[in-house]
Design an enzyme around this catalytic site. Structure first.
Site, PDB file in Angstrom:
ATOM      1  N   ASP A 107      26.014 -36.118  -4.399  1.00  0.00           N
ATOM      2  CA  ASP A 107      25.844 -34.691  -4.622  1.00  0.00           C
ATOM      3  C   ASP A 107      27.179 -33.962  -4.390  1.00  0.00           C
ATOM      4  OD1 ASP A 107      23.391 -32.618  -4.868  1.00  0.00           O
ATOM      5  OD2 ASP A 107      24.770 -31.853  -3.360  1.00  0.00           O
ATOM      6  N   HIS A 272      16.350 -37.728  -5.639  1.00  0.00           N
ATOM      7  CA  HIS A 272      17.724 -37.300  -5.427  1.00  0.00           C
ATOM      8  C   HIS A 272      18.310 -37.859  -4.135  1.00  0.00           C
ATOM      9  CE1 HIS A 272      21.264 -34.776  -5.647  1.00  0.00           C
ATOM     10  NE2 HIS A 272      20.980 -34.223  -4.476  1.00  0.00           N
TER      11      HIS A 272
END
Length: 292
Positions: A107, A272
């Site tokens: 990320d 994620h």
């Protein structure tokens, strides 16, 4: 008690421009630096880091502006540019005696790792990227109603004041919404870990916003300059991500191949927070990257 990574030692390391990073270090062997994402801290590597430490020195810092690392005031656009944050990582590794290392980011940490790979090709030997596309490309692929998935990118891109106020008034609701929405397996974020992430994020609202604001400004400028100059990632690159290409209608592997000629692009069924949901899968991908 805040969860930690068993067997890892806590150190303070010098970054760039007088910034200090807080990091956990463990293991022995060739160095691997692991960079966390949003809204997380180095704690996200609590499963992967011990798996890699069996054969590597593993360094898990909190990024500038996050966790226990310094949070300088955003007095200019460059303070939270990925270029500055990448320089932090290079400086911190050098302080531990590593002038060349593998780098894996998730990320926000992946965007820092991407910038480090472009700016420091002689230092970053291998590059691992988890669940992002480069900043320049990110703004291109977020179109129409599909862009709603990234509403926070647009919120935190606004001028200083309003985003900090809105988020600061309800930090647990804001940051917790991403932990809820993005987790493929909520059990991978147990209560103490979730609480640690929320506590750290609530204490870092201005710097987190500044990090995201940089990605709508100076980071785009830096990426565009490299793209126009023909600068590419010179090291082996592995990208592991959800099938965002199918969801948003673009060629994810093609986007990455334009930046990384030596690319291994992998899709995962994990959510994620894949390093916490599928640590064996991620550790295996990192080992395969290091073997290239």
């Amino acid at each position: 008690m805040t969860p930690t990574i068993p067997g890892f030692d806590h150190v303070r390391l010098p970054g760039a421009d007088g910034v200090e990073l807080s990091a956990l270090v463990g293991g022995h062997g060739s160095p691997v630096v692991l960079l966390h994402g949003f809204p997380q801290t180095r704690l996200m590597w609590r499963h992967v880091a011990p798996l890699l430490a069996a054969g590597h020195t593993v360094i898990c810092p909190d990024l500038r502006g996050y966790g226990d690392s310094d949070k300088p005031a955003a007095t200019g656009p460059g303070v939270y540019a990925k270029r500055a944050m990448a320089a932090d990582v290079v400086s911190a590794a050098a302080a531990l005696g590593h002038d060349r290392f593998a780098l894996v980011g998730h990320d926000r940490g992946a965007l820092v790792a991407f910038r480090a790979g472009l700016d420091h090709p002689g230092t970053v030997s291998h590059l691992g990227i988890l669940d992002v596309v480069p900043t320049l490309d990110m703004w291109d692929v977020l179109r129409g109603v599909s862009a709603a998935v990234g509403y926070h990118l647009f919120l935190m891109a606004q001028p200083p004041g309003l985003p900090e106020t809105l988020i600061g008034n309800s930090p647990d609701a804001f940051f917790g919404s991403f932990l809820d929405a993005w987790a493929g397996d909520p059990a991978a974020l147990p209560g103490p870990v979730r609480a640690a992430y929320l506590r750290a994020s609530a204490a870092a609202v201005p710097s987190i916003v500044a990090d995201y604001r940089a990605s709508a400004g100076i980071d785009v400028t830096h990426d565009r300059a490299d793209l126009d100059a023909g600068t590419r990632l010179a090291m082996p690159v592995t990208v592991v991500q959800q099938d965002w290409g199918a969801r948003l209608g673009y060629d994810a592997a093609g986007v990455w191949r334009a930046w990384a000629p030596d690319l291994d692009h992998r899709l995962t069924g994990a959510g994620h927070f894949m390093a916490e949901e599928a640590p064996e899968e991620i550790a295996s991908a990192v080992r395969a990257l290091l073997a290239r």
